[in-house]
Write a protein that holds these residues in place. Structure first.
Motif, PDB file in Angstrom:
ATOM      1  N   UNK A   1    -125.914  97.565 -12.879  1.00 49.82           N
ATOM      2  CA  UNK A   1    -126.009  98.091 -14.293  1.00 49.82           C
ATOM      3  C   UNK A   1    -126.406  99.500 -14.772  1.00 49.82           C
ATOM      4  N   UNK A   2    -127.849  99.393 -14.179  1.00 52.45           N
ATOM      5  CA  UNK A   2    -128.209 100.955 -14.862  1.00 52.45           C
ATOM      6  C   UNK A   2    -127.370 101.767 -14.518  1.00 52.45           C
ATOM      7  N   UNK A   3    -126.754 101.804 -13.558  1.00 49.31           N
ATOM      8  CA  UNK A   3    -125.877 103.627 -13.252  1.00 49.31           C
ATOM      9  C   UNK A   3    -124.692 103.288 -13.741  1.00 49.31           C
ATOM     10  N   UNK A   4    -124.410 102.484 -14.517  1.00 49.03           N
ATOM     11  CA  UNK A   4    -122.923 102.211 -15.174  1.00 49.03           C
ATOM     12  C   UNK A   4    -123.884 102.664 -16.996  1.00 49.03           C
ATOM     13  N   UNK A   5    -124.770 102.298 -16.646  1.00 47.96           N
ATOM     14  CA  UNK A   5    -125.360 103.500 -18.065  1.00 47.96           C
ATOM     15  C   UNK A   5    -125.787 104.079 -18.179  1.00 47.96           C
ATOM     16  N   UNK A   6    -126.073 105.135 -16.707  1.00 45.07           N
ATOM     17  CA  UNK A   6    -126.155 106.356 -16.489  1.00 45.07           C
ATOM     18  C   UNK A   6    -124.943 106.712 -16.799  1.00 45.07           C
ATOM     19  N   UNK A   7    -124.269 106.056 -16.378  1.00 47.80           N
ATOM     20  CA  UNK A   7    -122.894 106.825 -16.458  1.00 47.80           C
ATOM     21  C   UNK A   7    -122.190 107.097 -17.810  1.00 47.80           C
ATOM     22  N   UNK A   8    -122.557 106.122 -18.280  1.00 45.61           N
ATOM     23  CA  UNK A   8    -122.377 106.446 -20.026  1.00 45.61           C
ATOM     24  C   UNK A   8    -122.794 107.178 -20.785  1.00 45.61           C
ATOM     25  N   UNK A   9    -124.099 107.575 -20.750  1.00 48.08           N
ATOM     26  CA  UNK A   9    -125.581 108.130 -21.108  1.00 48.08           C
ATOM     27  C   UNK A   9    -124.961 110.561 -20.685  1.00 48.08           C
TER      28      UNK A   9
ATOM     29  N   UNK B   1    -120.191 101.585 -24.735  1.00 47.19           N
ATOM     30  CA  UNK B   1    -121.067 101.235 -24.486  1.00 47.19           C
ATOM     31  C   UNK B   1    -121.605  99.785 -25.158  1.00 47.19           C
ATOM     32  N   UNK B   2    -121.413  99.346 -26.959  1.00 49.44           N
ATOM     33  CA  UNK B   2    -121.334  98.822 -26.887  1.00 49.44           C
ATOM     34  C   UNK B   2    -120.985  97.281 -26.457  1.00 49.44           C
ATOM     35  N   UNK B   3    -120.398  97.074 -26.052  1.00 52.89           N
ATOM     36  CA  UNK B   3    -119.649  95.641 -25.302  1.00 52.89           C
ATOM     37  C   UNK B   3    -119.332  95.680 -23.888  1.00 52.89           C
ATOM     38  N   UNK B   4    -120.357  96.603 -23.233  1.00 58.07           N
ATOM     39  CA  UNK B   4    -120.424  96.844 -21.789  1.00 58.07           C
ATOM     40  C   UNK B   4    -121.917  97.332 -21.343  1.00 58.07           C
ATOM     41  N   UNK B   5    -122.535  97.264 -22.372  1.00 52.43           N
ATOM     42  CA  UNK B   5    -123.828  97.689 -21.399  1.00 52.43           C
ATOM     43  C   UNK B   5    -125.057  96.930 -22.014  1.00 52.43           C
ATOM     44  N   UNK B   6    -126.044  96.864 -21.744  1.00 51.10           N
ATOM     45  CA  UNK B   6    -127.112  96.047 -22.450  1.00 51.10           C
ATOM     46  C   UNK B   6    -128.463  96.931 -22.837  1.00 51.10           C
ATOM     47  N   UNK B   7    -129.153  96.319 -23.322  1.00 54.92           N
ATOM     48  CA  UNK B   7    -130.461  97.283 -24.222  1.00 54.92           C
ATOM     49  C   UNK B   7    -131.275  98.018 -23.273  1.00 54.92           C
ATOM     50  N   UNK B   8    -131.552  97.090 -21.942  1.00 59.48           N
ATOM     51  CA  UNK B   8    -132.490  97.063 -21.211  1.00 59.48           C
ATOM     52  C   UNK B   8    -132.356  96.195 -20.145  1.00 59.48           C
ATOM     53  N   UNK B   9    -133.041  96.868 -19.060  1.00 58.53           N
ATOM     54  CA  UNK B   9    -133.235  95.457 -17.722  1.00 58.53           C
ATOM     55  C   UNK B   9    -134.020  94.633 -18.024  1.00 58.53           C
ATOM     56  N   UNK B  10    -135.032  94.186 -19.101  1.00 51.68           N
ATOM     57  CA  UNK B  10    -136.095  93.800 -19.216  1.00 51.68           C
ATOM     58  C   UNK B  10    -135.784  92.339 -20.164  1.00 51.68           C
ATOM     59  N   UNK B  11    -135.559  91.395 -19.760  1.00 51.75           N
ATOM     60  CA  UNK B  11    -135.539  89.495 -20.089  1.00 51.75           C
ATOM     61  C   UNK B  11    -136.176  89.379 -20.770  1.00 51.75           C
ATOM     62  N   UNK B  12    -137.702  88.976 -19.468  1.00 50.90           N
ATOM     63  CA  UNK B  12    -138.048  88.692 -19.988  1.00 50.90           C
ATOM     64  C   UNK B  12    -139.618  88.602 -21.220  1.00 50.90           C
TER      65      UNK B  12
END
Length: 431
Positions: free
Chosen positions: A1-9, A175-186
């Motif tokens: 996921x983080x590489x997709x986020x980086x790609x969009x950024x 960005x709105x429909x295919x990414x998350x705000x953060x890798x942290x959930x807990x």
């Protein structure tokens, strides 16, 4: 996921800088349509940055509080509206209003993107990951220049601007429909509470006025003068001084963009390599950046002496590539000083740095105009001024910047845990 986020950024930065640079690529057409002088054109270039410092800080602070996804999504929608609104521009005042509003809503993107990278990547990869985001600026401002020039020639500058608005809308959707705000959930609720805590103004001002924050900001500011010059004046410089045709200018700008991207990504990766080995911020970050900026300043100054077209392109590739190393590393230093307010810290750096956008275009336009018929002398003086700034502040950066020991955020801990679990899954058991 983080590489997709980086790609969009990365692509978001491409759009951001294409929005900025297309005004320079369309300069000849716009100046002709509205019968603008060089001084008036400098005003148009400057207007983008009039409210940039204020809204950059304000928008990044909102992202720290409400999350990057919401704020970046809103920003992209405003870019869409404004770029389509160009179709209605009929005079200089409307052009200036458009540029002011575009600056207002584009200012927060970069610091928010920098801080978002810090949520998704561990410290040992921050230099490389952030340099990818910065590379989007080079692609948007220079590599896509031939395409933007072709669109301007084929359909007119207004339609070219509107097509960039369409690109903003596509980015918003992804960005709105295919990414998350953060890798942290807990730790989501703990992060939310942390964002709501107030900052003690006195402690914050002491931090911002520290030598590390102050001279990182000044080094970043000096590079911003060069960024503004590349964005607003480089296309005209290549046509009027170096005497390239419009098509040659487009390819020249693209060449400078591609080569410089490879250089500062390479230097950033080298900085990460050093940091992974020694965990020493001054050696791996500060000294690498200061040395690169000094080299870049010397190559920039060289074009005032050797003005052969081939050398000018080579020198500007090297000047941009080495000098721009501060762009991915500088925000990392600032964010490390106060990780829980990373967006705010990065925005202080970028917003103060972009004060150069207010002064730079008008200063260069005035110098060129005062030189009269001798435009070469005017451009050379502006180039030497910028090269001198970069050289001086690179030295001060090396002397005074002493970053804190890096703190590890909850996001970074989660990324490391994910990497460890991934290695376990992919490992082959030995029997």
């Amino acid at each position: 996921m983080r590489w997709f986020v980086l790609l969009l950024l990365f692509f978001g930065t491409v759009i951001n800088f294409a929005d900025k640079s297309i005004i320079g690529l369309a300069a000849v057409s716009i100046m002709k349509d509205f019968n603008l002088s060089y001084t008036q054109w400098g005003l148009v270039g400057s207007s983008y940055y009039w409210l940039f410092p204020v809204t950059g800080i304000f928008g990044a602070a909102l992202a720290d509080r409400f999350g990057a996804k919401k704020i970046l999504g809103f920003l992209m929608l405003t870019w869409t509206v404004l770029q389509f609104g160009v179709l209605a521009i009929t005079a200089l005042p409307l052009l200036i209003v458009y540029r002011v509003l575009l600056g207002v809503f584009e200012a927060p993107y970069t610091p928010i993107a920098f801080n978002h990278v810090h949520k998704w990547f561990p410290p040992k990869q921050i230099g490389f990951a952030t340099s990818i985001v910065v590379a989007g600026g080079g692609v948007g401002a220079m590599v896509v220049a031939p395409l933007l020039v072709a669109l301007i020639v084929a359909f007119g500058w207004k339609v070219a601007f509107a097509l960039l608005g369409a690109a903003s809308f596509v980015w918003f959707f992804l960005f709105q429909f295919f990414t998350k705000e953060s890798p942290v959930q807990v730790y989501k609720e703990k992060q939310k509470k942390a964002r709501l805590e107030k900052i003690k103004l006195k402690d914050f001002l002491v931090l911002v006025a520290s030598p590390t924050a102050l001279f990182t900001t000044f080094a970043f500011l000096s590079t911003q003068f060069l960024i503004v010059w590349f964005t607003i004046w480089l296309p005209i410089y290549l046509v009027e001084v170096v005497e390239l045709s419009a098509i040659q200018m487009g390819y020249g700008v693209a060449t400078i963009g591609v080569v410089s991207i490879l250089i500062y990504i390479g230097v950033s990766a080298f900085s990460d390599h050093l940091f992974k080995k020694n965990q020493n911020w001054r050696l791996s970050r500060v000294y690498v950046v200061a040395g690169a900026m000094g080299i870049g300043a010397l190559f920039l100054a060289s074009v005032t002496v050797f003005q052969n077209p081939v050398w000018v392109i080579i020198a500007l590739c090297l000047a941009k590539g080495f000098t721009y190393v501060i762009l991915p590393i500088g925000p990392s230093i600032m964010i490390n000083e106060l990780p829980e307010r990373g967006g705010l810290m990065a925005s202080i750096l970028t917003s103060f740095g972009n004060l150069a956008g207010i002064v730079g275009p008008i200063l260069t336009g005035s110098i060129v105009a005062l030189a009269g018929a001798n435009k070469i002398a005017g451009y050379n003086l502006s180039i030497l001024f910028i090269a001198g700034l970069v050289l001086i502040f690179s030295l001060l950066f090396a002397i005074f910047v002493k970053p804190k020991l890096a703190k590890v955020s909850m996001d970074e801990q989660h990324v490391k845990l994910e990497e460890k679990e991934s290695r376990k899954k992919n490992s082959v058991p030995v029997l």
